[in-house]
Design an enzyme around this catalytic site. Sequence first.
Site, PDB file in Angstrom:
ATOM      1  CB  SER A 146      39.053  50.066  45.609  1.00 26.98           C
ATOM      2  OG  SER A 146      40.101  49.136  45.759  1.00 26.98           O
ATOM      3  CE1 TYR A 159      35.616  45.763  44.666  1.00 31.54           C
ATOM      4  CE2 TYR A 159      37.972  46.131  44.438  1.00 31.54           C
ATOM      5  CZ  TYR A 159      36.797  46.308  45.141  1.00 31.54           C
ATOM      6  OH  TYR A 159      36.802  47.023  46.312  1.00 31.54           O
TER       7      TYR A 159
END
Length: 257
Positions: A146, A159
Amino acid sequence: MTQVLEDEVAVITGGASGIGRAIARRFAADGADIVIADIQDTPREGGKPTHELIDEETEAETAYVECDVSSVDDLESAVAAADEFGGVTVMVNNAGIFHGEEFLETEEEAFDRMMNINVKGVYFGAQAAARRMVEADGGSIINLSSVAGLEGAGEFVTYCGTKGAVRLLTYAMASVLGPEDVRVNTIHPGLIETTMTTDDVSIIGSEDEDAFLESIPSRRAGQPDEIADAAVYLASEQSSYVTGESLVVDGGMTNTQ
């Protein structure tokens, strides 16, 4: 018309929904046989299970395997399912979860769950596939990270940590597996329109959406098919001299901040 993934056999974790679903459909359209490995076959966004949809759309061979990527045994079973089609040649470690918690409030259980799915799942998914690829004629491993794995975001500490780990694991795996003709690369999606960004993160469709899009040079969210395009490139011989790379697909967001 030449199918660039003809004779390839792909295992795609998290392939029932979102980006994984788009990758599976695109791979099948380009000639690959597909194993969908996911915790459930029902797409989060609704519609037919991905493997059933592919059966209708293409002539590809497909299978669905129930798989919790935090389980090494489940990952081994998912990769073994590809043997029915000749053995895995492309592994897409796509499965992942998101939840945002304040760093000072994060509890161990939530931390462990995200690490087990986002990091452990990638590590042992790649390992299971690589063992077979080393014994065969090589292959391609694609790990989904990501833009959160490229730069920190204070509200998404855990995350970001998991996605940064995926990036560095990819570099190390590429170094180890390169001599065995196994390529390992990572894709870093930006804001992509999936249930993760509409429901889990709640950016798309929120009152903050317009302001967020202003930070992206392309001024829009990406679509899962645009990540699938990148995955096809990394899975195919078009990228035969590409390994240990991060392919960022984010509309310019990280390059302009």
